[in-house]
Design a protein around this motif. Sequence first.
Motif, mmCIF file in Angstrom:
data_model
loop_
_atom_site.group_PDB
_atom_site.id
_atom_site.type_symbol
_atom_site.label_atom_id
_atom_site.label_comp_id
_atom_site.label_asym_id
_atom_site.label_seq_id
_atom_site.Cartn_x
_atom_site.Cartn_y
_atom_site.Cartn_z
ATOM 1 N N ALA A 14 -15.042 -16.613 48.597
ATOM 2 C CA ALA A 14 -15.855 -16.043 49.682
ATOM 3 C C ALA A 14 -15.644 -14.540 49.819
ATOM 4 O O ALA A 14 -15.613 -13.999 50.933
ATOM 5 N N ARG A 15 -15.472 -13.872 48.669
ATOM 6 C CA ARG A 15 -15.336 -12.407 48.668
ATOM 7 C C ARG A 15 -16.598 -11.789 48.065
ATOM 8 O O ARG A 15 -17.232 -12.381 47.195
ATOM 9 N N PRO A 16 -16.943 -10.561 48.505
ATOM 10 C CA PRO A 16 -18.091 -9.894 47.895
ATOM 11 C C PRO A 16 -17.826 -9.563 46.429
ATOM 12 O O PRO A 16 -16.675 -9.319 46.053
ATOM 13 N N VAL A 17 -18.897 -9.539 45.646
ATOM 14 C CA VAL A 17 -18.767 -9.269 44.212
ATOM 15 C C VAL A 17 -19.775 -8.194 43.811
ATOM 16 O O VAL A 17 -20.952 -8.277 44.172
ATOM 17 N N LEU A 18 -19.301 -7.194 43.082
ATOM 18 C CA LEU A 18 -20.231 -6.261 42.444
ATOM 19 C C LEU A 18 -20.334 -6.679 40.986
ATOM 20 O O LEU A 18 -19.363 -6.562 40.232
ATOM 21 N N LEU A 19 -21.473 -7.205 40.617
ATOM 22 C CA LEU A 19 -21.687 -7.639 39.228
ATOM 23 C C LEU A 19 -22.276 -6.468 38.460
ATOM 24 O O LEU A 19 -23.398 -6.040 38.726
ATOM 25 N N ASN A 20 -21.500 -5.954 37.529
ATOM 26 C CA ASN A 20 -21.938 -4.812 36.732
ATOM 27 C C ASN A 20 -22.335 -5.300 35.342
ATOM 28 O O ASN A 20 -21.498 -5.800 34.588
ATOM 29 N N LEU A 21 -23.624 -5.159 35.032
ATOM 30 C CA LEU A 21 -24.121 -5.652 33.749
ATOM 31 C C LEU A 21 -24.344 -4.506 32.763
ATOM 32 O O LEU A 21 -24.783 -4.727 31.644
ATOM 33 N N ALA A 22 -24.062 -3.296 33.222
ATOM 34 C CA ALA A 22 -24.229 -2.127 32.349
ATOM 35 C C ALA A 22 -22.888 -1.832 31.660
ATOM 36 O O ALA A 22 -22.062 -2.726 31.496
ATOM 37 N N GLU A 23 -22.669 -0.561 31.303
ATOM 38 C CA GLU A 23 -21.414 -0.188 30.663
ATOM 39 C C GLU A 23 -20.245 -0.558 31.563
ATOM 40 O O GLU A 23 -20.283 -0.279 32.769
ATOM 41 N N PRO A 24 -19.170 -1.146 31.003
ATOM 42 C CA PRO A 24 -17.999 -1.410 31.848
ATOM 43 C C PRO A 24 -17.545 -0.118 32.518
ATOM 44 O O PRO A 24 -17.653 0.952 31.948
ATOM 45 N N SER A 25 -17.088 -0.232 33.719
ATOM 46 C CA SER A 25 -16.622 0.868 34.583
ATOM 47 C C SER A 25 -17.685 1.932 34.856
ATOM 48 O O SER A 25 -17.378 3.069 35.168
ATOM 49 N N ALA A 26 -18.965 1.547 34.743
ATOM 50 C CA ALA A 26 -20.026 2.505 35.077
ATOM 51 C C ALA A 26 -20.073 2.758 36.590
ATOM 52 O O ALA A 26 -20.521 3.813 37.031
ATOM 53 N N LEU A 27 -19.621 1.807 37.381
ATOM 54 C CA LEU A 27 -19.720 1.949 38.834
ATOM 55 C C LEU A 27 -18.324 2.013 39.447
ATOM 56 O O LEU A 27 -17.501 1.130 39.198
ATOM 57 N N ASP A 28 -18.111 3.059 40.235
ATOM 58 C CA ASP A 28 -16.782 3.237 40.831
ATOM 59 C C ASP A 28 -16.796 2.716 42.268
ATOM 60 O O ASP A 28 -17.491 3.259 43.129
ATOM 61 N N ILE A 29 -16.028 1.674 42.517
ATOM 62 C CA ILE A 29 -15.964 1.165 43.902
ATOM 63 C C ILE A 29 -14.517 1.194 44.409
ATOM 64 O O ILE A 29 -14.139 0.401 45.274
ATOM 65 N N ALA A 30 -13.734 2.130 43.868
ATOM 66 C CA ALA A 30 -12.306 2.189 44.222
ATOM 67 C C ALA A 30 -12.048 2.154 45.731
ATOM 68 O O ALA A 30 -11.163 1.431 46.184
ATOM 69 N N PRO A 31 -12.833 2.895 46.560
ATOM 70 C CA PRO A 31 -12.518 2.870 48.007
ATOM 71 C C PRO A 31 -12.771 1.511 48.670
ATOM 72 O O PRO A 31 -12.439 1.322 49.830
ATOM 73 N N TRP A 32 -13.395 0.579 47.941
ATOM 74 C CA TRP A 32 -13.633 -0.769 48.508
ATOM 75 C C TRP A 32 -12.885 -1.837 47.699
ATOM 76 O O TRP A 32 -13.115 -3.015 47.862
ATOM 77 N N LEU A 83 -22.349 -0.715 50.437
ATOM 78 C CA LEU A 83 -20.950 -1.153 50.585
ATOM 79 C C LEU A 83 -20.456 -0.902 51.998
ATOM 80 O O LEU A 83 -19.782 -1.736 52.611
ATOM 81 N N THR A 84 -20.816 0.281 52.540
ATOM 82 C CA THR A 84 -20.360 0.626 53.897
ATOM 83 C C THR A 84 -21.022 -0.273 54.929
ATOM 84 O O THR A 84 -20.368 -0.764 55.854
ATOM 85 N N THR A 85 -22.349 -0.481 54.782
ATOM 86 C CA THR A 85 -23.071 -1.308 55.748
ATOM 87 C C THR A 85 -22.474 -2.705 55.827
ATOM 88 O O THR A 85 -22.249 -3.243 56.913
ATOM 89 N N TRP A 86 -22.216 -3.283 54.661
ATOM 90 C CA TRP A 86 -21.827 -4.706 54.663
ATOM 91 C C TRP A 86 -20.325 -4.932 54.664
ATOM 92 O O TRP A 86 -19.857 -5.924 55.214
ATOM 93 N N PHE A 87 -19.573 -4.011 54.061
ATOM 94 C CA PHE A 87 -18.143 -4.308 53.916
ATOM 95 C C PHE A 87 -17.238 -3.257 54.544
ATOM 96 O O PHE A 87 -16.041 -3.253 54.297
ATOM 97 N N GLY A 88 -17.816 -2.391 55.351
ATOM 98 C CA GLY A 88 -17.009 -1.441 56.110
ATOM 99 C C GLY A 88 -16.846 -0.116 55.395
ATOM 100 O O GLY A 88 -17.164 0.018 54.206
ATOM 101 N N PRO A 89 -16.335 0.883 56.129
ATOM 102 C CA PRO A 89 -16.199 2.225 55.549
ATOM 103 C C PRO A 89 -15.187 2.257 54.409
ATOM 104 O O PRO A 89 -14.316 1.395 54.330
ATOM 105 N N PRO A 90 -15.312 3.274 53.521
ATOM 106 C CA PRO A 90 -14.368 3.382 52.394
ATOM 107 C C PRO A 90 -12.942 3.628 52.885
ATOM 108 O O PRO A 90 -12.741 4.231 53.947
ATOM 109 N N VAL A 91 -11.997 3.153 52.116
ATOM 110 C CA VAL A 91 -10.591 3.374 52.453
ATOM 111 C C VAL A 91 -10.055 4.389 51.459
ATOM 112 O O VAL A 91 -10.245 4.225 50.245
ATOM 113 N N ALA A 92 -9.377 5.425 51.983
ATOM 114 C CA ALA A 92 -8.833 6.458 51.091
ATOM 115 C C ALA A 92 -7.783 5.824 50.190
ATOM 116 O O ALA A 92 -6.991 4.994 50.633
ATOM 117 N N ALA A 93 -7.821 6.216 48.886
ATOM 118 C CA ALA A 93 -6.882 5.614 47.917
ATOM 119 C C ALA A 93 -5.450 6.021 48.260
ATOM 120 O O ALA A 93 -5.209 7.070 48.821
#
Length: 472
Positions: free
Chosen positions: A392-410, A462-472
Amino acid sequence: MLAAELALARVDVAIVERRESQVLAGSRAGGLHSRTIELLDQRGVHDRFLAQGKLMQVAGFAMNPLDISDFPTRHNYGLALRQEVIERILAAWVSELSVPIYRGREVTGFAQDDTGVDVELTGSRSLRANYLVGCDGGRSLIRKRAGIDFPGWDPSISYLIAEVAMSEEPAWGMRRDERGVNGLAKLEDGMRVRVVLNEPYVKQGDEPTLDDLRKALVTVYGTDFGVHDVTWLSRFTDAARQAASYRAGRVLLAGDAAHVHSPTGGQGLNIGVQDAVNLGWKLAQVVSGRSPESLLDSYQTERHPIAARVLNLTMAQTAAGRGDDRTNALRATLADLFSMDEPRKRYAAIMSGLDIRYDLGEGHALLGRRMPDLDLASENGRQRLFTRLHQARPVLLNLAEPSALDIAPWADRVERVDARYAGVWELPVLGAVTAPSAVLIRPDGYVAWVGAGNDYGLRDALTTWFGPPVAA
Ligand SMILES: Cc1cc2nc3c(=O)[nH]c(=O)nc-3n(C[C@H](O)[C@H](O)[C@H](O)COP(=O)(O)OP(=O)(O)OC[C@H]3O[C@@H](n4cnc5c(N)ncnc54)[C@H](O)[C@@H]3O)c2cc1C
């Protein structure tokens, strides 16, 4: 279902239930529709239900069966399974998740303040909670005490429903009269009879008696078939009502507490389970402090229209269920309509819950719709998408180049899955849609963002649904 969703999200949750045990008198819901089975599959528990029920085409509208076997879902069917068994399986699951169930206790009232809710129970006991969700049925005390209006339509028809023995062979099957349908069906043991009879005058409130049942049988069939040994006798109506608001401060409503309607079409339990899956992760995020309380507003925005539509469709079906000549002509017209592919698909998707689209704005056809259970290929081998939703956790499914999308703050909340999918993207009713490069999937399995080769809009989603980013 809500307790399970909250427990999976590691929220401290408890159930208060006035029944002493899981025993449920009589049969109510007769099964699950496709989307509900999908939701249970998203949590990895659907097999428990499938093992005890019977796969069937259960979707229908105004007595027209609507086959979904050509729908693009792994569960292109419904499941015939009694409500008591459904409830037992759910209860066993929440017990595995260590959710306490306070049985034999009744909620008698509550008082909410800025930080929580004091819940009064029978026996001068009480509980203190951050939030209280009234899943306490159509006569919900919690809805009434919260002062939430329950507007709608008074009943136009009432039915007696019973489980009995008969000394004579009854007239099995359905019989329609001017007001609606009557039915005599064999119960699972093949001996006893389930009786459903409409009453000449609308009655509600009081408990029906054996004498009422005998009289109603004689009115419809000219005999009471020697009815005896009544193990369940109840009454239901087509009253259609919906809570004006699904939330009052720290008190929320789900299931029949939020909406009641005729059982025609078999929707009530199904949309109640779906309410719970919509609310669970949102409430968990608010309780954990990751999201603001305003996230809960989306529960009402998304789920209220779904139940409003069900109310409308059950009223339409009640009207189409009458047996006068004009209504018979209307039903014949509907049957003709549903023999065509497009109306059949459209209504089958509505009745099975597969067409839901939450209004998340303009965009790709997937936005706000259910995520299909894709067969994914990744470094770790092949995997079904639904298995990634088990926690029951959110998932970002990335079908493009691996690590193309940075979601580190989430990264503490959202799981990123790098995978490949070579198949067609096909949705019920809509058919094939353009393949996205990435998809953000909410824990309830609905798509919150669709990528088109870049990350435009991803941070906002990400912010709307899972809250504001958290600083690393
Ligand atoms: C004849 C009939 C046939 C139906 N067929 C179908 C069908 O085929 N498919 C379908 O999807 N739906 C069907 N339904 C509807 C379905 O039964 C309901 O929608 C479903 O039971 C709603 O679940 P719920 O948990 O919201 O409420 P309920 O099932 O009413 O459960 C509420 C629970 O809260 C408890 N409770 C209430 N008040 C308190 C309190 N103050 N303190 C503590 N506990 C409390 C009750 O004991 C109960 O266990 C049918 C209904 C009927 C009557």
